[in-house]
Design a protein around this motif. Structure first.
Motif, short mmCIF file in Angstrom:
data_model
loop_
_atom_site.label_atom_id
_atom_site.label_comp_id
_atom_site.label_asym_id
_atom_site.label_seq_id
_atom_site.Cartn_x
_atom_site.Cartn_y
_atom_site.Cartn_z
N GLY A 1 0.37 -1.42 -0.09
CA GLY A 1 0.14 0.05 0.05
C GLY A 1 0.69 1.12 -0.01
N SER A 2 1.82 1.59 0.74
CA SER A 2 2.80 2.49 0.58
C SER A 2 3.97 2.39 -0.42
CB SER A 2 3.18 2.44 2.31
OG SER A 2 4.13 1.29 2.56
N ALA A 3 4.18 0.88 -0.82
CA ALA A 3 5.00 1.47 -2.31
C ALA A 3 4.59 1.77 -3.34
CB ALA A 3 5.08 -0.58 -2.27
N SER A 4 5.85 2.04 -4.48
CA SER A 4 5.65 2.29 -5.49
C SER A 4 4.15 1.87 -6.24
CB SER A 4 7.04 2.36 -6.36
OG SER A 4 6.58 1.37 -6.69
N VAL A 5 4.08 1.04 -6.07
CA VAL A 5 2.66 0.32 -7.42
C VAL A 5 1.40 0.75 -6.25
CG1 VAL A 5 3.90 -2.28 -8.02
CG2 VAL A 5 2.68 -1.95 -5.84
N GLY A 6 1.39 0.95 -5.08
CA GLY A 6 0.50 1.35 -4.54
C GLY A 6 0.37 2.89 -3.74
N SER A 7 1.06 3.72 -4.77
CA SER A 7 1.36 5.23 -4.52
C SER A 7 -0.25 6.13 -4.81
CB SER A 7 2.56 5.76 -4.50
OG SER A 7 2.01 5.64 -6.54
N SER A 8 -0.89 5.48 -5.64
CA SER A 8 -2.52 6.24 -6.33
C SER A 8 -3.21 5.83 -4.92
CB SER A 8 -2.43 5.91 -7.35
OG SER A 8 -2.68 4.34 -7.40
N GLY A 9 -3.37 5.11 -3.95
CA GLY A 9 -3.91 5.16 -3.13
C GLY A 9 -4.90 3.86 -3.27
N HIS A 10 -4.14 2.83 -4.91
CA HIS A 10 -4.81 1.92 -4.73
C HIS A 10 -3.18 1.13 -5.21
CE1 HIS A 10 -9.40 2.85 -5.25
NE2 HIS A 10 -8.20 3.55 -5.12
N VAL A 11 -2.91 -0.65 -5.08
CA VAL A 11 -2.58 -1.25 -5.45
C VAL A 11 -2.81 -1.76 -6.79
CG1 VAL A 11 -1.33 -2.93 -4.94
CG2 VAL A 11 -1.98 -1.84 -3.15
N LEU A 12 -2.16 -1.43 -8.16
CA LEU A 12 -1.86 -1.57 -9.08
C LEU A 12 -1.18 -2.32 -9.67
CD1 LEU A 12 -3.28 2.39 -9.93
CD2 LEU A 12 -4.96 0.03 -9.82
N ASN B 1 -2.57 -11.78 -20.16
CA ASN B 1 -1.95 -12.07 -21.49
C ASN B 1 -0.66 -10.80 -21.36
OD1 ASN B 1 -1.16 -11.88 -23.57
ND2 ASN B 1 -3.11 -10.64 -24.77
N PRO B 2 -0.23 -12.41 -20.87
CA PRO B 2 1.08 -12.46 -21.01
C PRO B 2 1.95 -11.62 -22.07
CG PRO B 2 1.88 -14.19 -21.14
CD PRO B 2 0.28 -13.72 -21.40
N ALA B 3 0.96 -11.25 -23.08
CA ALA B 3 2.16 -10.33 -24.66
C ALA B 3 1.85 -8.71 -24.15
CB ALA B 3 1.22 -10.45 -25.70
N LYS B 4 0.74 -8.54 -22.81
CA LYS B 4 -0.03 -6.91 -22.93
C LYS B 4 0.06 -6.39 -21.21
CE LYS B 4 -3.36 -7.26 -26.07
NZ LYS B 4 -5.24 -6.23 -27.21
N ALA B 5 -0.05 -5.40 -21.33
CA ALA B 5 0.64 -5.58 -18.92
C ALA B 5 -1.02 -4.90 -19.09
CB ALA B 5 2.03 -3.72 -19.54
N ILE B 6 -2.13 -5.49 -18.62
CA ILE B 6 -3.20 -5.61 -18.63
C ILE B 6 -2.76 -4.94 -16.21
CG2 ILE B 6 -5.63 -6.38 -18.04
CD1 ILE B 6 -4.95 -8.11 -20.47
N VAL B 7 -3.38 -3.77 -16.36
CA VAL B 7 -2.85 -3.23 -15.18
C VAL B 7 -4.65 -4.02 -14.65
CG1 VAL B 7 -3.06 -1.68 -13.51
CG2 VAL B 7 -1.66 -1.28 -15.47
N VAL B 8 -4.12 -4.73 -12.70
CA VAL B 8 -5.56 -4.72 -11.99
C VAL B 8 -5.36 -4.57 -11.55
CG1 VAL B 8 -6.17 -7.17 -11.13
CG2 VAL B 8 -5.59 -7.69 -13.34
N ASN B 9 -6.31 -4.10 -10.54
CA ASN B 9 -6.62 -3.50 -9.05
C ASN B 9 -6.28 -4.63 -8.18
OD1 ASN B 9 -7.31 -2.35 -6.59
ND2 ASN B 9 -8.65 -1.12 -7.57
N LEU B 10 -5.71 -3.85 -7.43
CA LEU B 10 -5.05 -5.72 -6.21
C LEU B 10 -5.58 -5.27 -4.35
CD1 LEU B 10 -1.76 -6.79 -7.33
CD2 LEU B 10 -4.43 -7.88 -7.48
N ASP B 11 -6.21 -4.20 -4.55
CA ASP B 11 -7.17 -3.99 -3.51
C ASP B 11 -7.54 -4.75 -2.18
OD1 ASP B 11 -6.06 -1.12 -4.50
OD2 ASP B 11 -7.53 -0.33 -4.63
#
Length: 134
Positions: free
Chosen positions: A66-77, A116-126
Protein backbone atom coordinates in the motif's frame (compact mmCIF):
# COMPACT_ATOMS: atom_id res chain seq x y z
CA UNK A 1 21.76 -52.80 42.32
CA UNK A 2 21.76 -53.80 38.65
CA UNK A 3 18.05 -52.94 38.40
CA UNK A 4 18.74 -49.47 39.85
CA UNK A 5 21.55 -48.89 37.30
CA UNK A 6 19.33 -49.89 34.34
CA UNK A 7 16.50 -47.70 35.64
CA UNK A 8 18.87 -44.70 35.95
CA UNK A 9 20.20 -45.25 32.42
CA UNK A 10 16.64 -45.27 31.11
CA UNK A 11 15.81 -42.08 33.02
CA UNK A 12 18.89 -40.33 31.65
CA UNK A 13 18.08 -41.40 28.08
CA UNK A 14 14.50 -40.16 28.46
CA UNK A 15 15.73 -36.84 29.88
CA UNK A 16 18.13 -36.39 26.98
CA UNK A 17 15.33 -37.06 24.52
CA UNK A 18 13.17 -34.36 26.15
CA UNK A 19 16.05 -31.87 26.10
CA UNK A 20 16.82 -32.61 22.44
CA UNK A 21 13.15 -32.12 21.54
CA UNK A 22 12.94 -28.85 23.46
CA UNK A 23 16.05 -27.53 21.74
CA UNK A 24 15.01 -28.66 18.24
CA UNK A 25 11.62 -26.91 18.20
CA UNK A 26 12.95 -23.36 18.78
CA UNK A 27 15.73 -23.87 16.22
CA UNK A 28 13.19 -24.93 13.62
CA UNK A 29 11.02 -21.90 14.39
CA UNK A 30 13.98 -19.51 14.11
CA UNK A 31 14.95 -20.76 10.66
CA UNK A 32 11.56 -20.23 9.03
CA UNK A 33 11.87 -19.83 5.27
CA UNK A 34 11.27 -16.42 3.77
CA UNK A 35 9.93 -15.47 0.39
CA UNK A 36 10.60 -12.38 -1.71
CA UNK A 37 7.62 -11.24 -3.77
CA UNK A 38 7.40 -8.32 -6.20
CA UNK A 39 4.70 -6.51 -8.13
CA UNK A 40 5.24 -4.50 -11.31
CA UNK A 41 3.04 -2.01 -13.09
CA UNK A 42 4.39 -2.13 -16.62
CA UNK A 43 2.26 0.84 -17.69
CA UNK A 44 3.58 3.25 -15.04
CA UNK A 45 7.00 1.64 -14.55
CA UNK A 46 6.40 1.12 -10.81
CA UNK A 47 8.06 -1.88 -9.16
CA UNK A 48 8.02 -2.91 -5.51
CA UNK A 49 9.33 -5.93 -3.66
CA UNK A 50 8.74 -7.23 -0.15
CA UNK A 51 9.99 -10.14 1.96
CA UNK A 52 7.91 -12.10 4.45
CA UNK A 53 7.87 -15.51 6.16
CA UNK A 54 6.57 -18.41 4.06
CA UNK A 55 4.48 -19.63 6.99
CA UNK A 56 1.12 -20.28 5.31
CA UNK A 57 -0.51 -17.11 6.65
CA UNK A 58 -2.69 -14.91 4.44
CA UNK A 59 -1.18 -11.47 3.86
CA UNK A 60 -3.16 -8.72 2.22
CA UNK A 61 -1.60 -7.03 -0.77
CA UNK A 62 -2.50 -3.54 0.53
CA UNK A 63 -0.70 -4.24 3.83
CA UNK A 64 2.42 -5.33 1.93
CA UNK A 65 2.37 -2.84 -0.96
CA UNK A 66 0.00 0.00 0.00
CA UNK A 67 2.79 2.48 0.70
CA UNK A 68 5.10 1.21 -2.07
CA UNK A 69 5.38 2.62 -5.59
CA UNK A 70 2.77 0.20 -6.97
CA UNK A 71 0.39 1.45 -4.29
CA UNK A 72 1.16 5.16 -4.42
CA UNK A 73 -2.12 6.11 -6.11
CA UNK A 74 -4.17 4.94 -3.13
CA UNK A 75 -4.77 1.64 -4.89
CA UNK A 76 -2.40 -1.25 -5.47
CA UNK A 77 -2.14 -1.53 -9.27
CA UNK A 78 0.04 -4.14 -10.93
CA UNK A 79 0.31 -5.97 -14.23
CA UNK A 80 2.68 -8.73 -13.13
CA UNK A 81 3.93 -10.54 -10.04
CA UNK A 82 7.13 -12.44 -9.42
CA UNK A 83 8.87 -14.50 -6.75
CA UNK A 84 12.31 -12.97 -6.23
CA UNK A 85 13.64 -15.05 -3.31
CA UNK A 86 12.34 -18.45 -2.29
CA UNK A 87 13.21 -21.93 -1.03
CA UNK A 88 12.92 -24.85 -3.45
CA UNK A 89 9.76 -26.08 -1.74
CA UNK A 90 7.79 -22.82 -2.08
CA UNK A 91 4.14 -22.72 -3.00
CA UNK A 92 2.31 -19.38 -3.14
CA UNK A 93 -1.22 -18.49 -4.17
CA UNK A 94 -2.24 -14.96 -5.13
CA UNK A 95 -5.97 -14.29 -4.91
CA UNK A 96 -7.97 -11.18 -5.72
CA UNK A 97 -11.59 -10.83 -4.64
CA UNK A 98 -11.45 -14.53 -3.67
CA UNK A 99 -10.45 -15.73 -7.16
CA UNK A 100 -7.03 -17.28 -7.79
CA UNK A 101 -4.96 -15.00 -10.02
CA UNK A 102 -1.75 -17.01 -9.94
CA UNK A 103 0.05 -19.88 -8.27
CA UNK A 104 3.82 -19.66 -7.82
CA UNK A 105 6.39 -22.41 -7.25
CA UNK A 106 10.15 -22.63 -7.65
CA UNK A 107 9.49 -23.65 -11.28
CA UNK A 108 6.83 -20.99 -11.97
CA UNK A 109 8.04 -17.68 -10.55
CA UNK A 110 6.28 -15.14 -12.80
CA UNK A 111 2.67 -14.33 -13.68
CA UNK A 112 1.01 -11.77 -15.93
CA UNK A 113 -1.91 -10.71 -13.73
CA UNK A 114 -4.17 -9.65 -16.59
CA UNK A 115 -3.90 -13.13 -18.09
CA UNK A 116 -2.05 -12.08 -21.25
CA UNK A 117 1.77 -12.02 -21.05
CA UNK A 118 1.91 -10.10 -24.36
CA UNK A 119 -0.02 -7.13 -22.89
CA UNK A 120 0.53 -5.13 -19.72
CA UNK A 121 -3.00 -5.32 -18.32
CA UNK A 122 -3.12 -3.54 -14.95
CA UNK A 123 -5.16 -5.19 -12.19
CA UNK A 124 -6.43 -3.49 -9.04
CA UNK A 125 -5.20 -5.60 -6.09
CA UNK A 126 -6.94 -3.68 -3.30
CA UNK A 127 -8.66 -6.94 -2.30
CA UNK A 128 -5.65 -9.16 -3.02
CA UNK A 129 -4.20 -11.78 -0.66
CA UNK A 130 -0.98 -13.76 -0.95
CA UNK A 131 -0.33 -17.00 0.92
CA UNK A 132 3.04 -18.73 0.78
CA UNK A 133 4.14 -22.00 2.34
CA UNK A 134 7.59 -23.57 2.19
Amino acid sequence: MLFYFIKMKSAIATSLLFVATAIAVPLEARTAATVGFALSNDQSGAYSGVTFPADGADRTIPSLFGSASVGSSGHVLASSAQLTQFPGTISCTLKNNGAVLATFTSQKTYAALGGNPAKAIVVNLDHGVINCRA
